[in-house]
Design a protein around this motif. Structure first.
Motif, PDB file in Angstrom:
ATOM      1  N   ILE A   1       0.852  -1.192   0.000  1.00 59.15           N
ATOM      2  CA  ILE A   1       0.000   0.000   0.000  1.00 59.15           C
ATOM      3  C   ILE A   1       0.885   1.238   0.000  1.00 59.15           C
ATOM      4  N   ASN A   2       0.593   2.164  -0.892  1.00 60.07           N
ATOM      5  CA  ASN A   2       1.326   3.425  -0.995  1.00 60.07           C
ATOM      6  C   ASN A   2       0.405   4.580  -0.628  1.00 60.07           C
ATOM      7  N   THR A   3       0.903   5.471   0.205  1.00 59.41           N
ATOM      8  CA  THR A   3       0.126   6.645   0.606  1.00 59.41           C
ATOM      9  C   THR A   3       0.689   7.882  -0.080  1.00 59.41           C
ATOM     10  N   LEU A   4      -0.182   8.623  -0.744  1.00 60.86           N
ATOM     11  CA  LEU A   4       0.195   9.846  -1.452  1.00 60.86           C
ATOM     12  C   LEU A   4      -0.452  11.044  -0.774  1.00 60.86           C
ATOM     13  N   TYR A   5       0.207  12.187  -0.852  1.00 66.96           N
ATOM     14  CA  TYR A   5      -0.288  13.400  -0.198  1.00 66.96           C
ATOM     15  C   TYR A   5      -0.409  14.549  -1.200  1.00 66.96           C
ATOM     16  N   LEU A   6      -1.359  15.414  -0.917  1.00 66.13           N
ATOM     17  CA  LEU A   6      -1.506  16.693  -1.612  1.00 66.13           C
ATOM     18  C   LEU A   6      -1.385  17.797  -0.571  1.00 66.13           C
ATOM     19  N   TYR A   7      -0.523  18.794  -0.847  1.00 67.93           N
ATOM     20  CA  TYR A   7      -0.306  19.917   0.066  1.00 67.93           C
ATOM     21  C   TYR A   7      -0.791  21.187  -0.631  1.00 67.93           C
ATOM     22  N   ASN A   8      -1.827  21.803  -0.111  1.00 69.83           N
ATOM     23  CA  ASN A   8      -2.412  22.972  -0.753  1.00 69.83           C
ATOM     24  C   ASN A   8      -1.925  24.260  -0.073  1.00 69.83           C
ATOM     25  N   TYR A   9      -0.910  24.883  -0.655  1.00 70.51           N
ATOM     26  CA  TYR A   9      -0.367  26.137  -0.133  1.00 70.51           C
ATOM     27  C   TYR A   9      -0.983  27.321  -0.874  1.00 70.51           C
TER      28      TYR A   9
ATOM     29  N   GLN B   1       0.813  29.575   2.914  1.00 66.16           N
ATOM     30  CA  GLN B   1       0.155  28.978   4.071  1.00 66.16           C
ATOM     31  C   GLN B   1      -0.686  27.775   3.647  1.00 66.16           C
ATOM     32  N   LEU B   2      -0.597  26.688   4.397  1.00 67.42           N
ATOM     33  CA  LEU B   2      -1.469  25.549   4.130  1.00 67.42           C
ATOM     34  C   LEU B   2      -2.918  25.960   4.343  1.00 67.42           C
ATOM     35  N   THR B   3      -3.750  25.680   3.344  1.00 67.86           N
ATOM     36  CA  THR B   3      -5.149  26.132   3.369  1.00 67.86           C
ATOM     37  C   THR B   3      -6.043  25.032   2.822  1.00 67.86           C
ATOM     38  N   ASN B   4      -7.162  24.789   3.468  1.00 65.15           N
ATOM     39  CA  ASN B   4      -8.108  23.810   2.956  1.00 65.15           C
ATOM     40  C   ASN B   4      -8.626  24.237   1.581  1.00 65.15           C
ATOM     41  N   ILE B   5      -8.831  23.262   0.693  1.00 64.75           N
ATOM     42  CA  ILE B   5      -9.458  23.536  -0.597  1.00 64.75           C
ATOM     43  C   ILE B   5     -10.914  23.891  -0.327  1.00 64.75           C
ATOM     44  N   PRO B   6     -11.388  25.078  -0.722  1.00 65.99           N
ATOM     45  CA  PRO B   6     -12.730  25.533  -0.331  1.00 65.99           C
ATOM     46  C   PRO B   6     -13.842  24.544  -0.671  1.00 65.99           C
ATOM     47  N   ALA B   7     -13.803  23.967  -1.856  1.00 65.23           N
ATOM     48  CA  ALA B   7     -14.891  23.071  -2.268  1.00 65.23           C
ATOM     49  C   ALA B   7     -14.807  21.704  -1.618  1.00 65.23           C
ATOM     50  N   VAL B   8     -13.662  21.396  -1.016  1.00 65.70           N
ATOM     51  CA  VAL B   8     -13.467  20.094  -0.373  1.00 65.70           C
ATOM     52  C   VAL B   8     -13.542  20.225   1.144  1.00 65.70           C
TER      53      VAL B   8
ATOM     54  N   THR C   1     -12.981  19.658   4.733  1.00 63.60           N
ATOM     55  CA  THR C   1     -12.482  18.471   5.434  1.00 63.60           C
ATOM     56  C   THR C   1     -13.129  17.203   4.892  1.00 63.60           C
ATOM     57  N   GLY C   2     -13.665  17.299   3.662  1.00 61.87           N
ATOM     58  CA  GLY C   2     -14.355  16.166   3.055  1.00 61.87           C
ATOM     59  C   GLY C   2     -13.446  15.311   2.197  1.00 61.87           C
ATOM     60  N   GLU C   3     -14.050  14.638   1.203  1.00 61.79           N
ATOM     61  CA  GLU C   3     -13.336  13.679   0.372  1.00 61.79           C
ATOM     62  C   GLU C   3     -12.833  14.322  -0.913  1.00 61.79           C
TER      63      GLU C   3
ATOM     64  N   ALA D   1      -9.362   6.347  -6.431  1.00 63.90           N
ATOM     65  CA  ALA D   1      -9.044   6.219  -5.007  1.00 63.90           C
ATOM     66  C   ALA D   1      -9.693   7.380  -4.265  1.00 63.90           C
ATOM     67  N   THR D   2     -10.246   7.091  -3.106  1.00 66.37           N
ATOM     68  CA  THR D   2     -10.892   8.130  -2.299  1.00 66.37           C
ATOM     69  C   THR D   2      -9.909   8.640  -1.266  1.00 66.37           C
ATOM     70  N   GLY D   3      -9.615   9.923  -1.355  1.00 66.18           N
ATOM     71  CA  GLY D   3      -8.713  10.541  -0.400  1.00 66.18           C
ATOM     72  C   GLY D   3      -9.485  11.338   0.626  1.00 66.18           C
ATOM     73  N   GLY D   4      -8.811  11.763   1.666  1.00 64.98           N
ATOM     74  CA  GLY D   4      -9.472  12.501   2.740  1.00 64.98           C
ATOM     75  C   GLY D   4      -8.573  13.562   3.331  1.00 64.98           C
ATOM     76  N   TRP D   5      -9.166  14.364   4.173  1.00 66.51           N
ATOM     77  CA  TRP D   5      -8.489  15.468   4.851  1.00 66.51           C
ATOM     78  C   TRP D   5      -7.633  14.921   5.981  1.00 66.51           C
ATOM     79  N   VAL D   6      -6.395  15.393   6.085  1.00 67.54           N
ATOM     80  CA  VAL D   6      -5.479  14.993   7.157  1.00 67.54           C
ATOM     81  C   VAL D   6      -5.375  16.094   8.198  1.00 67.54           C
ATOM     82  N   SER D   7      -5.049  17.274   7.751  1.00 67.37           N
ATOM     83  CA  SER D   7      -4.971  18.458   8.587  1.00 67.37           C
ATOM     84  C   SER D   7      -5.094  19.654   7.656  1.00 67.37           C
ATOM     85  N   THR D   8      -5.068  20.848   8.205  1.00 63.30           N
ATOM     86  CA  THR D   8      -5.307  22.029   7.392  1.00 63.30           C
ATOM     87  C   THR D   8      -4.457  22.038   6.126  1.00 63.30           C
ATOM     88  N   GLY D   9      -5.123  21.986   4.966  1.00 64.27           N
ATOM     89  CA  GLY D   9      -4.444  22.063   3.679  1.00 64.27           C
ATOM     90  C   GLY D   9      -3.770  20.795   3.215  1.00 64.27           C
ATOM     91  N   ILE D  10      -3.885  19.716   3.959  1.00 62.64           N
ATOM     92  CA  ILE D  10      -3.209  18.463   3.609  1.00 62.64           C
ATOM     93  C   ILE D  10      -4.250  17.358   3.431  1.00 62.64           C
TER      94      ILE D  10
END
Length: 480
Positions: free
Chosen positions: A253-261, A265-272, A274-276, A298-307
């Protein structure tokens, strides 16, 4: 950063021990401003059946913990452990061995007091053995405590520090099911001296276990509640492996990350929020042609602010993959992955020694900053190829299980030991650029030089191997 310390805001030693005349007890004495506290039991000193006890009361600022949880500084319940930390105070007095300290939540409000005298009990005031505060007596002399939860720690030499997992109690303080009046420390009932109130107690003495109190001048010896959690990010983008029957399921199993700066500053994607979020993997087939390699996204999820993260498992052989992150019809990110394959070998490739370097190490940090340390690792036996020599590229090995510790150079004091137990609170993160970790400099006393040592887990030896290199820096107060 996976360590946060919360200092005590009140403490006191309460006792019914005899004063030096061995006729008058110090039950009205207060030691709220002493720089040490103590737990002891003395049997048959004033008479053949006399019993003298000392207990410690300590209270912490739980409001700060609640505030940090609300701000996502520390994880939610279940994701963090809280440890009671009090530190042994060396003394010229005797020290008992083979005893147990009990820690219980105090069930009544109490006053710290202004007393200092830990020897002759000349400073009177509240709280004390009889009274919790001015005009308010304990229901039971010696303090009022909740029966549950009860925590214990065994002391063999008597010189150990207090380090007790009190997560259950702290969570009760946080959610309000128990009022925060602090925690009391005492010997077990069987080890406190035998008396009419405790007929099954000990007919021997345990004198004396001294601990540094919050008034101590020593920065690293003050009583704290230490929050510990595993905040490591294990981003397999640079260490992506195709599924293989050679590897256990967890390693496929491989885990991939998206970092939204956004503006740094790390920021949540507005349309997402803390969702999927969804991820498709594509293979490049010459030019820009892509074929989708996952039957379903693959269904991804929120880890922390902007990640955000997702986990994928893929069979086959590929040179390059593209991971596309999207929600609805909006694509947010497209990344590149260079997959690797597991392979068996005809010889042992075990290696526990590496060359390490912190690439962005500075000589000095300020006490109010959180610094990131980027770690370069290569095998000591690494031999450059013609390509690496010609291109100037140097292989950076990702270590999945790596830990750091911090020590004070002056005396070698381990101020942040390796946290390689159940909490893994000093575990290094990694991403496509290599290993890294964050360090909150407020954990360190300004004005001193500190060293960092790294330790890597060797699965063949089934042990952690500390590496040879050390990395030095100073911490200073920001004065402007």
């Amino acid at each position: 950063m996976a360590i946060k310390r919360y200092a005590a805001d009140a403490d006191n030693t309460i006792t019914n021990a005899y004063k030096e005349n061995l006729r008058t007890r110090g039950t009205g004495s207060n030691m709220g401003q002493a720089d040490v506290s103590e737990v002891f039991s003395i049997f048959a000193r004033a008479s053949t059946s006399s019993a003298e006890l000392s207990r410690v009361l300590t209270k912490f600022d739980i409001a700060s913990i609640i505030s940090d949880r609300s701000a996502n500084v520390i994880p939610a319940s279940g994701g963090v452990s809280f440890y009671l930390r009090l530190y042994n105070a060396e003394t010229s007095k005797t020290v008992p061995r083979n005893f147990t300290i009990v820690a219980q939540a105090i069930s009544r409000s109490w006053t710290e007091g202004d007393g200092l005298d830990l020897e002759n009990y000349k400073d009177t005031g509240v709280s004390n053995w009889i009274s919790a505060s001015d005009g308010v007596a304990w229901t039971t002399e010696g303090g009022d405590y909740h029966a549950s939860p009860e925590f214990t720690q065994q002391f063999n030499t008597g010189l150990e520090d207090v380090e007790i997992d009190i997560t259950t109690l702290v969570e009760q303080w946080i959610d309000g099911t128990k009022d925060n009046y602090g925690i009391g420390l005492r010997l077990t009932s069987s080890q406190e001296a035998s008396s009419s109130a405790n007929p099954d107690g000990a007919e021997t003495s345990y004198y004396t276990k001294r601990l540094f109190a919050r008034g101590t001048q020593y920065f690293f010896k003050k009583p704290v509640i230490e929050a510990r959690w595993n905040s490591s990010v294990q981003d397999d983008r640079g260490d992506f492996y195709m599924s293989s029957s050679l590897a256990p399921a967890s390693d496929n199993i491989n885990t991939l990350y998206l970092y939204n700066y956004v503006r740094g500053q790390l920021t949540n994607i507005p349309a997402v929020g803390t969702g999927e979020v969804y991820v498709d993997l594509y293979q490049t087939l010459g030019g820009t042609a892509l074929t989708q390699e996952l039957e379903t996204p693959a269904t991804g999820g929120w880890v922390s602010t902007g990640i955000y993260s997702c986990s994928v498992c893929l069979t086959g052989t590929y040179t390059t993959l593209r991971d596309v992150w999207y929600s609805g019809s909006t694509q947010y990110f497209t990344g590149t992955i260079s997959p690797q394959s597991f392979a068996a070998s005809s010889y042992s490739t075990g290696n526990s020694r590496y060359i390490t370097k912190i690439k962005n190490l500075k000589n000095k940090y300020f006490s109010d900053e959180e610094a990131r340390f980027n770690v370069y690792v290569r095998s000591k036996n690494w031999s450059p190829t013609i390509y690496t020599v010609a291109s100037g590229e140097v292989e950076n090995t990702i270590i999945p299980s790596a830990s750091y510790r911090v020590y004070r150079v002056l005396d070698g004091l381990n101020v942040i030991p390796h946290g390689t137990g159940s909490d893994l609170h000093t575990l290094l993160s990694y991403d496509v650029s290599g290993n890294y970790f964050n360090l909150d400099m407020s954990l360190l006393e300004p004005g001193y030089e500190y060293g960092v040592k790294l330790s890597f887990y060797d699965s063949q030896r089934q042990s952690w191997i500390e590496q040879d290199q050390k990395f030095l820096f100073r911490v200073e107060d920001y004065e402007y």
